[in-house]
Write an enzyme that holds these catalytic residues in place. Sequence first.
Site, PDB file in Angstrom:
ATOM      1  N   GLY A 112       0.434  -1.458  -0.080  1.00  0.00           N
ATOM      2  CA  GLY A 112       0.423   0.419  -0.073  1.00  0.00           C
ATOM      3  C   GLY A 112       0.738   1.103   0.060  1.00  0.00           C
ATOM      4  N   CYS A 113       0.314   2.061   1.063  1.00  0.00           N
ATOM      5  CA  CYS A 113       1.175   3.181   0.280  1.00  0.00           C
ATOM      6  C   CYS A 113       2.660   3.642   0.788  1.00  0.00           C
ATOM      7  CB  CYS A 113      -0.307   4.882   1.417  1.00  0.00           C
ATOM      8  SG  CYS A 113      -1.823   4.945   0.157  1.00  0.00           S
ATOM      9  N   TYR A 114       3.033   2.864   1.803  1.00  0.00           N
ATOM     10  CA  TYR A 114       4.243   3.119   2.091  1.00  0.00           C
ATOM     11  C   TYR A 114       4.900   2.397   2.102  1.00  0.00           C
ATOM     12  CZ  TYR A 114       2.854  -1.576   4.884  1.00  0.00           C
ATOM     13  OH  TYR A 114       2.492  -2.829   5.456  1.00  0.00           O
ATOM     14  N   PHE A 125       2.717   5.916   5.220  1.00  0.00           N
ATOM     15  CA  PHE A 125       1.736   5.933   6.071  1.00  0.00           C
ATOM     16  C   PHE A 125       0.553   4.666   5.417  1.00  0.00           C
ATOM     17  CE2 PHE A 125       2.112   9.398   6.619  1.00  0.00           C
ATOM     18  CZ  PHE A 125       2.234  10.082   7.655  1.00  0.00           C
TER      19      PHE A 125
END
Length: 364
Positions: free
Chosen positions: A153-155, A350
């Site tokens: 994901g985003c991290y 995060f």
Amino acid sequence: MVSAGPAGGVAGGGAPRAGVRITGMGHAVPAGYDQRTVWEAYFAGHYADVPAAERIFAAAGVLTRHAVANTVYEDVSRWGTAARMRRYLAEAMPLGKDAVAAALTDAGVDAADVGLFAVASCTGYVTPGIDIRLARDLGMAADVQRLLVGHMGCYAAIPGLGAISDFATARGRPAVLLCLELPSLHLQPPTDEVDQVVAHALFADAAAALVVQPQAASAGYEVLDVVARTDVTTAEYMTWDVTDAGFRMGLSPRVPAVLARHVRGVVHGMLDRNGVAPSDVDGWAVHPGGRRILEVVGRRLGLSGEALDASYGVLRDYGNCSSATVLLVLARLRSAAAVRAGRHAVAMAFGPGLTLYAALLRAT
């Protein structure tokens, strides 16, 4: 190194990677669109049963986004997952190639000299993977090593940066990281669930790449440290489920509160162990997961009003592009010459877990 973290989590950190520098960056995006236009042309009808939907779109902090599947022209919300994966491959290849080629040119590195090619993506899967296909099309050597990071994901950009930096240190060869995300392909059918409205008001498509080199003579960002913390007690607050209708985001409004609990300790702990004071940090490349996320980070770290301008600017101009976003912010900091030579930058992102990753960089 792994140690017990607060709130039932785990915290981890990597050894400094002296001499490894980020020497090249590049990105590519599909066609752009206006946030208000896409609301009026599509999402106003899609979320007609959600009274707060228009306010959520207007308050997202996003003015423009980019998408391979623009809802103004095509509706993929009823597509099956197989059709979305076929489209992912078709769209990912040119975007990924352009982003990596730009980063290699920026670094002055020939594709044939790359020792490791890492790709992070949570929005599509094919086999052979885009890592194999792009390495071929870019002219990387047959013995190039590859790493595919999926569903972080985003991290994902930060552990990806740690992996390629470790490789460059150990092997003495350049390495490349590509973060390529196409969340527009995962538009979900109409619903009255607010978390789906929030996700579709924020997420957008992008490919971003960077090159690291060991003992590079050129200017760049030296990678000093990478740290992580995962609060496993909050794992259900953010999910990314594979369904028969693509991938579906689950997003709790409690995410900012969890971040508020951990971000100061993680960042200050990383700075302390490297002998760096917060006042030594010129640049903050914070993943703009949304306006509330940036507000929480700014408040908990005591940052000045303009310290997060690059993050707010990327949110405004690109939206949340998952793992690629923090690299877009870092590139904006570099373009603005925000970090003076010898001074520091902090990159952080995060995502699911809930997990916070951060990297400490030094401008050279």
